[in-house]
Design an enzyme around this catalytic site. Structure first.
Site, mmCIF file in Angstrom:
data_model
loop_
_atom_site.group_PDB
_atom_site.id
_atom_site.type_symbol
_atom_site.label_atom_id
_atom_site.label_comp_id
_atom_site.label_asym_id
_atom_site.label_seq_id
_atom_site.Cartn_x
_atom_site.Cartn_y
_atom_site.Cartn_z
ATOM 1 N N LYS A 1 27.357 6.761 22.289
ATOM 2 C CA LYS A 1 28.081 7.325 21.162
ATOM 3 C C LYS A 1 27.897 6.417 19.945
ATOM 4 C CE LYS A 1 32.580 9.258 19.918
ATOM 5 N NZ LYS A 1 32.757 8.599 18.647
ATOM 6 N N CYS B 1 46.497 -15.149 -10.629
ATOM 7 C CA CYS B 1 46.431 -15.634 -12.018
ATOM 8 C C CYS B 1 46.911 -14.613 -13.049
ATOM 9 C CB CYS B 1 44.998 -16.038 -12.362
ATOM 10 S SG CYS B 1 43.907 -14.610 -12.526
ATOM 11 N N SER C 1 34.986 17.992 16.559
ATOM 12 C CA SER C 1 35.115 16.606 16.977
ATOM 13 C C SER C 1 35.142 16.592 18.509
ATOM 14 C CB SER C 1 36.391 16.042 16.385
ATOM 15 O OG SER C 1 36.522 14.715 16.778
ATOM 16 N N GLU D 1 0.836 -1.206 0.000
ATOM 17 C CA GLU D 1 0.000 0.000 0.000
ATOM 18 C C GLU D 1 0.872 1.257 0.000
ATOM 19 O OE1 GLU D 1 -3.903 -1.772 2.341
ATOM 20 O OE2 GLU D 1 -2.135 -1.190 3.476
ATOM 21 N N LYS E 1 27.938 15.420 27.817
ATOM 22 C CA LYS E 1 27.926 16.864 27.539
ATOM 23 C C LYS E 1 27.367 17.599 28.746
ATOM 24 C CE LYS E 1 26.665 15.866 22.729
ATOM 25 N NZ LYS E 1 25.548 15.727 21.794
#
Ligand code: IVH
Length: 671
Positions: free
Chosen positions: A118, A411, A84, A37, A290
């Site tokens: 994290k 090969c 970062s 649907e 934080k």
């Protein structure tokens, strides 16, 4: 011509419905309609937008299916830069970090923290203007990332339009990840289709998002989780209220984020997270802690590379330092080339490690490890050990940068790098490293459909040395075969018959069987209808190959190399030498004369029944075993009985072998 009002309203209604069901599915994890649907709603909207391009809006859910490939990602500038995080690895280091905070902020009690698992994926930022997703980019070096807007739009949990009141410009940051179950399911399907599975969700997420062809990204079940904004929205004064705000706007946030007071609660939460790690729905590599308060975050400010108000507390991976002796390239059963580091044996978390994977060329270039370097080696759980990075050469002068081989080390065949993958592959089907898999594939149903050529037999043929090359299959004799374990005279003869029959294969099956990377049955079919025979295909240039549906520049290049390289062209030539003469299905051809007819064979024929069947199929017929109302033609040889009677009773046309050969143009002197 302007769009009629009722059409406009219908498009709007469809868009709202689709958005509603997306949200249920991706942020509330439940459904009210079936997949079918949902697809129907999506198709309907695409049709309307196709017919009335004016209806296309920048937030239409149809953008989620992806678009034509780009040649490169445009850059996107982040101002302020995407930062970062600094890492800590122990309770002690975390407490040191907290002490610095309380000291600098002059607090007498430890502050409130936002404690967040994290997520281990890829950081992205989403730019919403007036609530509409305008741009999305990767972090890159923090200041300049890659514009992956078209790819991010295909991620279903990313709202293309925010709900409720939001600032005129809102930059949302978060992680693009694979949920473990989506990752496993995707890998299961890849293996089923003969593709290499991805090594882990993180690499898979980054590889999937950085696809120039957004249709590839759209086919990968990526998820997005928001964890911050570039600026605090008005009236929001803590991480906790920020998450509530993001959720109200329709953005997915991690339900496992909590608030902790002081280091003691953080340590507790961290230990709990460590224990639950395996059971979580996504992979994590630690926690992010934080300061919860916006005011305190502002007061702490940021250093050049990372904020002073947050820290990543990472799980410890088991690592050791050792010397890299050499880099070898291994060829796997699917032809995949994997660079492997040979190491001076070293103990990593109780296990001696002397080899470690370098994954692929991209990883190798990124890490720039060279023989003689000191390297960090990591083992995480039962994952294959990997080289993390180089610490340089302790003796000074470093060896040359490692060059990835362009010829297969086993090969000497051509090596290609597939469009959507970081991996290199040997494409020679007769490569000893791949031979067993190639043979198995050659005999598979979509390819030459050779009954009795299974995995065990393929292995025995290769191990016994009977088959050292793809075409050797066609030089086998009954005695050799009957000498193999579990192989009687009867099954040996049966197999030889099957092999004989397979020589009548058309170009589609022949190409499918060669297993050229990217050429599955669908592409093989398209090629077979565009070229009259194998010679025309082998000589085709890149431009004419690209005119075939489903063949882009990279695949065209692969096909070109396959037929141009002496090693792989040799495989094809040897197959032609044993009697193959595969023809295409379109244009001029001997077949097609029985197109759409259902035919039945009965009685004795001068050729093996299987050969007759292959001839009929090559001419476009469907061959069945019994006569019914659907039968169009009965080919009857001497001794025909009940089938012949039934055909006559039903008024089905009956011919003998000669007439049949005439019908398909195979009568002597005619073809
Ligand atoms: S905040 C300025 N929160 O970890 C703050 N990052 O090692 C920057 N990550 O690049 C990031 N989960 O890709 C933040 N809840 C979370 C996170 C998170 C995962 C990633 C993110 C970042 C990396 C830093």
């Amino acid at each position: 011509m302007t769009v009629p009002e009722n059409v406009r309203r219908e498009a709007e209604r469809l868009r709202n419905l689709i958005r509603y069901h997306n949200r249920l599915y991706y942020t509330e994890d439940r459904t009210e309609i079936s997949d079918g649907e949902y697809d129907a709603l999506m198709r309907k909207l695409m049709e309307l937008e196709e017919r009335w391009p004016e209806l296309r809006t920048e937030d239409s859910p149809t953008l989620r299916v992806g678009a034509e490939p780009l040649s490169a990602f445009p850059p996107v500038i982040w101002d302020p830069p995407m930062l970062s995080l600094d890492n800590v690895f122990s309770e002690e280091e975390f407490r040191d970090w907290e002490n610095r905070i309380t000291r600098e902020l002059g607090l007498d009690a430890p502050p409130a923290y936002s404690f967040e698992p994290k997520l281990d994926g890829l950081a992205v930022a989403l730019v919403y203007r007036n609530g509409i997703l305008e741009r999305a980019g990767t972090r890159g070096d923090g200041r300049v990332g890659e514009d992956v807007t078209r790819n991010v739009r295909t991620i279903r949990s990313v709202p293309l339009r925010l709900e409720g009141e939001v600032p005129a410009k809102l930059v949302v940051r978060g992680e693009v990840i694979f949920r473990k179950k989506d990752f496993l399911e995707m890998n299961r399907k890849r293996v089923q289709r003969g593709l290499e599975p991805f090594s882990n969700p993180r690499n898979a997420a980054s590889g999937s998002l950085r696809q120039l062809d957004s249709r590839v990204t759209a086919s990968r079940p990526l998820s997005f989780v928001a964890y911050g904004t570039a600026e605090w929205p008005p009236g929001i004064d803590s991480m906790r209220s920020l998450f509530e705000f993001l959720e109200r706007a329709g953005l997915p946030v991690n339900p496992r984020n909590t608030v902790c007071f002081g280091a003691r609660q953080v340590v507790e939460a961290f230990r709990k997270l460590e224990k639950e790690r395996e059971e979580l729905p996504w992979e994590i590599d630690g926690a992010v802690v934080k300061l919860d308060s916006a005011e305190m975050q502002r007061a702490m400010g940021t250093a050049s590379r990372s904020p002073r108000w947050a820290v990543a507390w990472k799980f410890r991976a088991e690592e050791a330092v050792t010397r890299l002796l050499d880099i070898e390239v291994q060829v796997g059963r699917t032809g995949r080339l994997t660079p492997v580091a040979r190491l001076e044996p070293v103990n990593v978390g109780g296990v001696t490690v002397s080899r470690a994977t370098l994954h692929n060329e991209d990883e190798l270039l990124r890490k720039d490890v060279r023989p003689g370097d000191s390297v960090i080696v990591r083992r995480a759980g039962d994952v294959i050990p990997e080289v993390v990075r180089s610490l340089g050469n302790p003796d000074g002068e470093r060896a040359e940068r490692f060059r990835f081989p362009r010829k297969c080390p086993v090969c000497g065949g051509p090596v290609i790098r597939e469009e959507s993958e970081a991996a290199h592959r040997c494409i020679n089907p007769s490569c000893p490293a791949r031979l067993r898999e190639s043979i198995l594939h050659w005999g598979s149903r979509d390819a030459l459909n050779i009954d009795g050529l299974g995995g065990k037999l393929a292995e025995q043929l290769v191990d016994s040395g009977l088959v050292g090359d793809f075409a050797d299959l066609y030089h086998l004799n009954a005695e050799e075969l009957a000498g193999l374990p579990r192989m009687g005279k009867k099954s040996a003869e049966k197999l030889l018959e099957e092999l004989e029959r397979s020589k009548g294969a058309d170009l589609e099956r022949f190409l499918t069987g060669l297993g050229i990377p990217g050429v599955g049955r669908t592409v093989a079919r398209a090629l077979a209808s565009a070229f009259p025979d194998i010679h025309a295909l082998a000589e085709a240039d890149v431009e004419s190959l690209m005119r075939v549906e489903g063949v882009g520049p990279i695949l065209a290049g692969t096909i070109r190399r396959f037929f141009g390289d002496p090693v792989t062209a040799g495989v094809v030539r040897r197959l032609l030498d044993v009697g193959f003469d595969p023809k295409g299905s379109g244009g001029v051809r001997g077949g097609g004369r029985l197109e759409g007819l259902t035919i039945v064979f009965t009685g004795a024929l001068s050729m093996p029944r299987e050969r007759a069947r292959a001839l009929a199929e090559a001419a476009g017929a469907r061959v069945t075993g019994s006569v019914s109302g659907e039968t169009d033609l009965l080919v009857a040889g001497p001794g025909a009985g009940s089938k012949l009677k039934k055909a006559v009773a039903l008024g089905v046309k009956v011919v003998d072998e000669d007439e049949f050969l005439e019908m398909i143009g195979k009568k002597a002197g005619n073809g």
